[in-house]
Design a protein around this motif. Structure first.
Motif, mmCIF file in Angstrom:
data_model
loop_
_atom_site.group_PDB
_atom_site.id
_atom_site.type_symbol
_atom_site.label_atom_id
_atom_site.label_comp_id
_atom_site.label_asym_id
_atom_site.label_seq_id
_atom_site.Cartn_x
_atom_site.Cartn_y
_atom_site.Cartn_z
ATOM 1 N N LYS A 168 -16.893 4.046 -9.447
ATOM 2 C CA LYS A 168 -17.308 2.786 -8.833
ATOM 3 C C LYS A 168 -17.116 1.627 -9.817
ATOM 4 C CE LYS A 168 -21.022 0.820 -6.115
ATOM 5 N NZ LYS A 168 -22.305 1.064 -5.470
ATOM 6 N N VAL A 169 -17.447 1.847 -11.078
ATOM 7 C CA VAL A 169 -17.254 0.814 -12.096
ATOM 8 C C VAL A 169 -15.767 0.500 -12.250
ATOM 9 C CG1 VAL A 169 -17.381 0.384 -14.588
ATOM 10 C CG2 VAL A 169 -19.386 1.218 -13.366
ATOM 11 N N GLU A 170 -14.922 1.542 -12.265
ATOM 12 C CA GLU A 170 -13.479 1.323 -12.371
ATOM 13 C C GLU A 170 -12.969 0.493 -11.200
ATOM 14 O OE1 GLU A 170 -11.250 4.942 -12.849
ATOM 15 O OE2 GLU A 170 -12.633 5.652 -14.401
ATOM 16 N N ARG A 171 -13.428 0.828 -9.986
ATOM 17 C CA ARG A 171 -12.987 0.105 -8.793
ATOM 18 C C ARG A 171 -13.454 -1.351 -8.861
ATOM 19 N NH1 ARG A 171 -14.934 3.438 -5.265
ATOM 20 N NH2 ARG A 171 -16.883 2.367 -4.977
ATOM 21 N N GLN A 172 -14.707 -1.566 -9.271
ATOM 22 C CA GLN A 172 -15.219 -2.927 -9.351
ATOM 23 C C GLN A 172 -14.542 -3.717 -10.466
ATOM 24 O OE1 GLN A 172 -19.457 -2.368 -9.595
ATOM 25 N NE2 GLN A 172 -19.672 -2.319 -7.372
ATOM 26 N N THR A 173 -14.171 -3.038 -11.541
ATOM 27 C CA THR A 173 -13.450 -3.711 -12.623
ATOM 28 C C THR A 173 -12.089 -4.175 -12.125
ATOM 29 O OG1 THR A 173 -14.582 -2.360 -14.285
ATOM 30 C CG2 THR A 173 -12.534 -3.433 -14.955
ATOM 31 N N ARG A 174 -11.404 -3.309 -11.377
ATOM 32 C CA ARG A 174 -10.116 -3.709 -10.808
ATOM 33 C C ARG A 174 -10.289 -4.887 -9.868
ATOM 34 N NH1 ARG A 174 -9.464 1.855 -10.117
ATOM 35 N NH2 ARG A 174 -9.886 1.619 -7.908
ATOM 36 N N ASP A 175 -11.341 -4.834 -9.022
ATOM 37 C CA ASP A 175 -11.589 -5.938 -8.093
ATOM 38 C C ASP A 175 -11.869 -7.229 -8.852
ATOM 39 O OD1 ASP A 175 -11.263 -4.191 -5.997
ATOM 40 O OD2 ASP A 175 -13.411 -3.988 -5.560
ATOM 41 N N LEU A 176 -12.647 -7.130 -9.913
ATOM 42 C CA LEU A 176 -12.976 -8.312 -10.705
ATOM 43 C C LEU A 176 -11.734 -8.881 -11.367
ATOM 44 C CD1 LEU A 176 -15.111 -10.219 -11.827
ATOM 45 C CD2 LEU A 176 -15.470 -8.590 -13.689
ATOM 46 N N GLU A 177 -10.889 -8.008 -11.892
ATOM 47 C CA GLU A 177 -9.638 -8.482 -12.498
ATOM 48 C C GLU A 177 -8.772 -9.177 -11.460
ATOM 49 O OE1 GLU A 177 -8.014 -4.961 -14.256
ATOM 50 O OE2 GLU A 177 -9.325 -5.094 -16.010
ATOM 51 N N ARG A 178 -8.725 -8.608 -10.243
ATOM 52 C CA ARG A 178 -7.956 -9.239 -9.167
ATOM 53 C C ARG A 178 -8.532 -10.607 -8.836
ATOM 54 N NH1 ARG A 178 -8.203 -5.396 -4.678
ATOM 55 N NH2 ARG A 178 -7.901 -3.745 -6.158
ATOM 56 N N MET A 179 -9.865 -10.699 -8.789
ATOM 57 C CA MET A 179 -10.512 -11.979 -8.483
ATOM 58 C C MET A 179 -10.221 -12.994 -9.581
ATOM 59 S SD MET A 179 -14.225 -10.726 -7.038
ATOM 60 C CE MET A 179 -15.007 -12.138 -7.721
ATOM 61 N N ASN A 180 -10.283 -12.563 -10.836
ATOM 62 C CA ASN A 180 -10.049 -13.479 -11.950
ATOM 63 C C ASN A 180 -8.611 -13.966 -11.993
ATOM 64 O OD1 ASN A 180 -12.670 -13.435 -12.837
ATOM 65 N ND2 ASN A 180 -12.343 -11.773 -14.274
ATOM 66 N N ARG A 181 -7.681 -13.152 -11.540
ATOM 67 C CA ARG A 181 -6.286 -13.574 -11.468
ATOM 68 C C ARG A 181 -6.065 -14.474 -10.269
ATOM 69 N NH1 ARG A 181 -4.988 -7.983 -12.648
ATOM 70 N NH2 ARG A 181 -4.599 -7.755 -10.432
ATOM 71 N N GLY A 182 -7.030 -14.477 -9.358
ATOM 72 C CA GLY A 182 -6.928 -15.338 -8.189
ATOM 73 C C GLY A 182 -6.208 -14.715 -7.032
ATOM 74 N N GLY A 183 -5.901 -13.461 -7.100
ATOM 75 C CA GLY A 183 -5.170 -12.829 -6.009
ATOM 76 C C GLY A 183 -5.957 -11.686 -5.422
ATOM 77 N N GLY A 184 -5.685 -11.398 -4.204
ATOM 78 C CA GLY A 184 -6.233 -10.204 -3.578
ATOM 79 C C GLY A 184 -7.646 -10.369 -3.076
ATOM 80 N N ARG A 185 -8.065 -9.314 -2.422
ATOM 81 C CA ARG A 185 -9.427 -9.257 -1.889
ATOM 82 C C ARG A 185 -10.346 -8.756 -2.972
ATOM 83 N NH1 ARG A 185 -6.985 -6.236 2.140
ATOM 84 N NH2 ARG A 185 -7.820 -4.452 1.077
ATOM 85 N N TYR A 186 -11.619 -8.923 -2.725
ATOM 86 C CA TYR A 186 -12.598 -8.336 -3.617
ATOM 87 C C TYR A 186 -13.687 -7.710 -2.765
ATOM 88 C CZ TYR A 186 -14.753 -12.850 -2.720
ATOM 89 O OH TYR A 186 -15.261 -13.967 -2.117
ATOM 90 N N GLY A 187 -14.508 -6.900 -3.389
ATOM 91 C CA GLY A 187 -15.556 -6.183 -2.666
ATOM 92 C C GLY A 187 -15.097 -4.787 -2.338
ATOM 93 N N ASP A 188 -15.999 -4.014 -1.775
ATOM 94 C CA ASP A 188 -15.664 -2.630 -1.439
ATOM 95 C C ASP A 188 -14.701 -2.605 -0.274
ATOM 96 O OD1 ASP A 188 -19.016 -1.445 -2.082
ATOM 97 O OD2 ASP A 188 -17.318 -1.657 -3.417
ATOM 98 N N GLU A 189 -13.668 -1.829 -0.400
ATOM 99 C CA GLU A 189 -12.698 -1.706 0.670
ATOM 100 C C GLU A 189 -13.135 -0.565 1.574
ATOM 101 O OE1 GLU A 189 -8.954 -3.087 -2.056
ATOM 102 O OE2 GLU A 189 -8.914 -1.153 -1.079
ATOM 103 N N ASP A 190 -13.217 -0.848 2.854
ATOM 104 C CA ASP A 190 -13.607 0.169 3.815
ATOM 105 C C ASP A 190 -12.446 1.076 4.122
ATOM 106 O OD1 ASP A 190 -16.057 -1.020 3.931
ATOM 107 O OD2 ASP A 190 -15.669 -2.108 5.803
ATOM 108 N N GLU A 191 -12.761 2.263 4.578
ATOM 109 C CA GLU A 191 -11.708 3.189 4.983
ATOM 110 C C GLU A 191 -10.923 2.623 6.159
ATOM 111 O OE1 GLU A 191 -14.120 7.237 3.789
ATOM 112 O OE2 GLU A 191 -13.248 7.055 5.757
ATOM 113 N N GLU A 192 -11.622 1.873 7.033
ATOM 114 C CA GLU A 192 -10.939 1.273 8.179
ATOM 115 C C GLU A 192 -9.865 0.294 7.716
ATOM 116 O OE1 GLU A 192 -14.872 1.312 11.064
ATOM 117 O OE2 GLU A 192 -13.957 -0.566 10.493
#
Length: 168
Positions: free
Chosen positions: A87-111
């Motif tokens: 979970k920390v790894e996933r959130q770290t990736r999300d945070l890096e994506r947010m800091n770069r300004g690209g992509g979604r952030y937050g938990d990605e649902d299976e849907e």
């Protein structure tokens, strides 16, 4: 005249019975775990196997159940740690994506992942090209929205004044 009795003998070896019961291989693993404990690294499974082996020779009532309970609890904690590390790894990736300004952030649902697979995106987001005109339009829209917000705030404060006058 001499003081004292017999000449000094070597100190007796400690834990010889334990070493004999554990056997040389398991005993050396337990010793290694004891040394590693100072570094914060403890091999719980080795210690539990040693306790089981000792209990087989020197049986203490309730020990088997306690060892089984400890083994279950250790498995739960180990799984929990693995879950939170991922979970920390996933959130770290999300945070890096947010800091770069690209992509979604937050938990990605299976849907969402299934939907992306259906679209053939493969979890990657398409790149968007932003032009200067796009930026100007966005800035203008932000200014319009801020102006509308100020107007609405003025109307609300006017209503509050009106209500305050009615209550007096």
């Amino acid at each position: 005249m001499t003081v004292g009795g017999a000449p000094r003998a070597r100190a007796p070896r400690r834990n010889t019975a334990v070493a004999a019961v554990l056997g040389p291989e398991l005993h050396s693993e337990v010793k290694r775990t004891e040394r590693d404990a100072a570094k914060g690294e403890i091999d719980i499974e080795v210690l539990l196997r040693g306790a089981e082996k000792l209990n087989a020779v020197y049986e203490v009532r309730g020990t088997v159940e306690r060892i089984q309970g400890l083994r279950r609890r250790y498995a739960q904690v180990r799984d929990s740690v693995a879950f939170y590390e991922s979970k920390v790894e996933r959130q770290t990736r999300d945070l890096e994506r947010m800091n770069r300004g690209g992509g979604r952030y937050g938990d990605e649902d299976e849907e969402e992942e299934d939907y992306e697979d259906e679209l053939g995106l493969g979890g990657e987001e398409p790149e968007l090209e932003v032009t200067d005109d796009d930026l100007r339009r966005e800035e203008e829209e932000i200014r319009d929205l801020e102006r509308k917000k100020r107007e609405l705030e003025e109307r609300v404060s006017g209503m509050e004044r009106d209500l305050g006058g009615l209550l007096r």
